[in-house]
Every structure is written in structure tokens, then in C-alpha cells.
Design a protein around this motif. Structure first.
Motif, PDB file in Angstrom:
ATOM      1  N   ASN A 194       8.888   6.003   4.545  1.00 51.85           N
ATOM      2  CA  ASN A 194      10.328   6.264   4.516  1.00 51.85           C
ATOM      3  C   ASN A 194      10.806   6.625   3.116  1.00 51.85           C
ATOM      4  OD1 ASN A 194      10.545   5.673   7.238  1.00 51.85           O
ATOM      5  ND2 ASN A 194      11.253   3.573   6.924  1.00 51.85           N
ATOM      6  N   LYS A 195      10.357   5.841   2.126  1.00 52.08           N
ATOM      7  CA  LYS A 195      10.810   6.065   0.750  1.00 52.08           C
ATOM      8  C   LYS A 195      10.356   7.426   0.230  1.00 52.08           C
ATOM      9  CE  LYS A 195      10.986   1.184  -0.631  1.00 52.08           C
ATOM     10  NZ  LYS A 195      10.405   0.145  -1.523  1.00 52.08           N
ATOM     11  N   THR A 196       9.109   7.783   0.551  1.00 56.35           N
ATOM     12  CA  THR A 196       8.590   9.061   0.085  1.00 56.35           C
ATOM     13  C   THR A 196       9.381  10.225   0.657  1.00 56.35           C
ATOM     14  OG1 THR A 196       6.345   8.168  -0.148  1.00 56.35           O
ATOM     15  CG2 THR A 196       6.552  10.556   0.033  1.00 56.35           C
ATOM     16  N   SER A 247      12.389  10.120   1.897  1.00 57.32           N
ATOM     17  CA  SER A 247      13.757  10.035   1.393  1.00 57.32           C
ATOM     18  C   SER A 247      13.882  10.664   0.008  1.00 57.32           C
ATOM     19  CB  SER A 247      14.214   8.571   1.352  1.00 57.32           C
ATOM     20  OG  SER A 247      15.521   8.473   0.827  1.00 57.32           O
ATOM     21  N   HIS A 248      12.938  10.326  -0.882  1.00 53.90           N
ATOM     22  CA  HIS A 248      12.984  10.886  -2.233  1.00 53.90           C
ATOM     23  C   HIS A 248      12.738  12.393  -2.220  1.00 53.90           C
ATOM     24  CE1 HIS A 248      12.087   6.780  -4.361  1.00 53.90           C
ATOM     25  NE2 HIS A 248      13.269   6.826  -3.779  1.00 53.90           N
ATOM     26  N   ASN A 280       5.048   4.688   8.402  1.00 49.41           N
ATOM     27  CA  ASN A 280       4.937   4.107   7.056  1.00 49.41           C
ATOM     28  C   ASN A 280       3.478   3.738   6.774  1.00 49.41           C
ATOM     29  OD1 ASN A 280       7.711   3.668   5.664  1.00 49.41           O
ATOM     30  ND2 ASN A 280       8.058   3.214   7.831  1.00 49.41           N
ATOM     31  N   THR A 304       6.221   3.154  -3.790  1.00 46.44           N
ATOM     32  CA  THR A 304       6.878   4.441  -3.996  1.00 46.44           C
ATOM     33  C   THR A 304       6.066   5.279  -4.973  1.00 46.44           C
ATOM     34  OG1 THR A 304       9.045   3.393  -3.693  1.00 46.44           O
ATOM     35  CG2 THR A 304       9.014   5.590  -4.694  1.00 46.44           C
TER      36      THR A 304
END
Length: 350
Positions: free
Chosen positions: A45-47, A49-50, A79, A84
Motif C-alpha cells: 500500500n505504501k509503495t 501510495s508514494h 502487501n 517503505t
């Protein structure tokens, strides 16, 4: 599985510092793509999103912990990692290679477990993926180990289909690598793929010569006369419509390739240079011969434009559509083989 919904299309994210994530997000930024398949991206998710923030995408996605939980009508992100990763667009780093392989391994595991139906791979860098537990020159070799069947690198665009006798082999080793057994195997694999994956009942296949001018009757090399020609004759006698060897320098420029359903080139550049010249941006790399469907775009990581929003996603989009179509073609082929009466009925109706 596909029987209970849309085709689940797995995506390995590729090198995070290249254009992989950009072409994936550009493809599914068009919500109409969700009518054709359920995308399952193996990253975090973080990847995502960034990346979408850095690249300026307005995309919603559904975070999940395993591919089997993917929801139709949404972009799903499995995930694979919790941390991150540091993104340095345009720079191949050990870290970006590490996450590319984590994504690929997770996607292939899901493919083997039938949690996804097909796999589309975003570009990786062949140098920074090397590790103690991953010593492969690229996707094709890894997939050949993990999946059942005899793999063939098959470049496809519209009516142009180019397969390779040898793929990631040094030029100095090509001639020695081409054996009668290899030629038989590749001809059989490409013929079966044309029937099963592309719906061509009696495929015509052309082989390109190993040497310039196909050896000029032994003046420039004997491999074409002593290795290629006997196997072509043998396979022809067994019912394969296989012809050659043809001199590679004039084969494409003369449009002779249009007379065949597929071309089998002796080595990587012999096949890929004309293929990409004729179809760049529209071509797809399909790993034929395996028990699962895998496609990829015909380009690499393109570090020089990574992070700038300039990447053309056409080839990745074509790879998505081709994976879906080949999956459907295989299902139809299996049904016809399992039900000869249906096959007979179809022939009578046509």
C-alpha cells in the motif's frame, strides 16, 4: 479463480526506480480496464501510495494480504512487504532489485496456487536482481524453473510473432547451443502455442538461418546445412508446416514474414531487432509453452525517463489484453479437446 468472477490478472511491479509502476498505474487509471479483468498488484500500500503521489495519479485501490481476497471492480494491492522502500527514480539500486524479486516471487507463488489466473510482469533490471537465491538473467528463465512446460520467448504484435531458439545466450555461444534436440523442442512448442494460444489450426513456421546468408552452402558456416536443414526436413515429414532456413538480412525487409504465422530466430538480436523496429510500443513478450500465462511489455526499465511521467503505457496495456485473450483461448481449446463432438459441430457450422 476466474470461474467465480473476472479473470484475476496478477502484476509484478518490476524495478521501483524504473517506469514499471508508472505504466501499471497509467493502464488502470482508465476505469474501463476493470471491465476486462481484476488487477492484483504485488507490492505494498505504501509503495503504491508514494508512487501515485510522485507521479500525480488519482487512483483508489484496495489493500489486501493475499491475492485470493481480491475484489472485482477494484485495483487490488497485495502487501508483499511492510517497510517503505527508498525510491530513486532513474537509478538501479540493490534495494530496487530486491523488491522487484520479492514482488515477482510472490506473484509467481500466487499463480502456481491458482490465486491469480495470469501474470503480467513490469520491467526489471537484469543486474540488480542478482542475489544468492536468485541467479537468473531474467523473467523467462525463472518462470521456466517455477512453472511446468518447455518455455519459449515469444514476441507478439498483431500478426507478427517471433520466437527464439536461444534467448539470453552470449553470441559466441549461440551456434554451439543450437542442437537438433533444441530445434525440435522449440518447433513443437511454438506450433502448440499457435494452436492453443492463438487459435491457428495449421500454423506455418519459418526458421531463420544461424549464419549470414544461411551459410551460403557451407562457405560461411556449416551449421545451417548440418544442423538446421535436417531437423526442418524431419519435422516437415512429421506433419509440421516448417520452412527454411531463410537468410535473416532480407527476410523482414522483403515482407516474407507476412507469409508465416510465426518466425523462429536463431538468437536474441536476430529476432528482436526487426520485431521492435516493426512494432515498438505495441509488442508483447509472451512466455509460451508453460502451463500458466505470462506476458510483459516489450521494453525495459527506461531509467532515463523514470519519474517524469513520460512513459508510454501502450505496450503494457497490450500485454494485459494479450494475457486475457490467451487465457480465454486456452480455455476454449481445452473445451474443444475435451469435447470432440463440439469441435465437429463447430467445423460444420463454419
Amino acid at each position: 479463480m476466474q470461474e467465480t468472477g473476472k479473470i484475476k490478472l496478477g502484476i509484478s511491479i518490476g524495478d521501483l526506480n524504473g517506469i514499471g509502476c508508472e505504466v501499471v498505474l497509467k493502464t488502470f487509471e482508465d476505469s474501463r480496464m476493470l471491465d476486462f479483468c481484476t488487477p492484483v498488484i504485488f507490492a505494498s500500500n505504501k509503495t503504491i501510495s508514494h508512487q501515485k503521489t510522485d507521479l500525480g495519479f488519482e487512483i483508489n485501490y484496495n489493500g489486501i494480504h493475499e491475492a485470493s481476497k481480491a475484489i472485482d471492480g477494484k485495483i487490488n494491492v497485495v502487501n508483499v512487504w511492510k517497510e517503505t522502500p527508498v525510491i530513486n527514480f532513474g537509478e538501479p539500486t540493490p534495494e530496487s532489485g530486491k523488491y522487484a524479486i520479492q514482488s515477482l516471487k510472490a506473484a509467481v507463488a500466487a499463480l502456481k496456487n491458482d490465486e491469480i489466473d495470469v501474470l503480467v510482469t513490469a520491467p526489471i533490471n537484469k543486474n540488480n536482481i542478482q542475489a544468492d537465491d536468485f541467479k537468473f538473467p531474467g523473467h523467462t528463465d525463472y518462470l521456466a524453473q517455477e512453472l511446468e512446460g518447455e518455455s519459449l520467448m515469444f514476441m507478439v504484435a498483431d500478426g507478427l510473432r517471433v520466437g527464439l531458439l536461444t534467448d539470453h545466450v552470449a553470441v559466441k555461444d549461440v551456434a554451439a547451443s543450437i542442437t537438433p534436440q533444441l530445434i525440435r523442442s522449440k518447433i513443437t512448442t511454438i506450433s502448440n502455442s499457435l494452436k492453443m494460444d492463438f487459435g491457428i489450426r495449421k500454423p506455418k513456421i519459418a526458421l531463420l538461418g544461424i549464419n549470414p546468408h544461411s551459410g551460403d552452402n557451407g562457405v560461411i558456416g556449416k551449421e545451417d546445412d548440418e544442423v538446421l536443414k535436417p531437423v526442418i526436413k524431419e519435422m516437415s515429414e512429421k506433419g509440421h508446416l516448417v520452412f527454411g532456413p531463410y537468410s535473416a538480412d532480407s527476410f523482414f525487409g522483403s515482407d516474407n514474414y507476412k507469409n508465416f504465422d510465426a518466425i523462429l530466430a536463431a538468437y536474441h538480436d536476430q529476432g528482436l531487432i526487426p520485431f521492435k523496429t516493426l512494432s515498438f510500443g505495441k509488442g508483447v513478450n509472451f512466455t509460451a509453452g508453460l502451463n500458466k500465462v505470462r506476458t510483459s511489455p516489450d521494453h525495459g526499465t527506461a531509467y532515463e525517463i523514470a519519474g517524469k511521467g513520460k512513459a508510454d503505457h501502450s505496450s503494457f496495456k497490450e500485454a494485459v489484453f494479450m494475457a486475457i485473450q490467451i487465457f480465454k483461448n486456452r480455455q476454449e481449446y481445452k473445451e474443444l479437446v475435451a469435447n470432440p463432438l463440439k469441435k465437429h459441430k463447430l467445423k460444420r457450422q463454419s
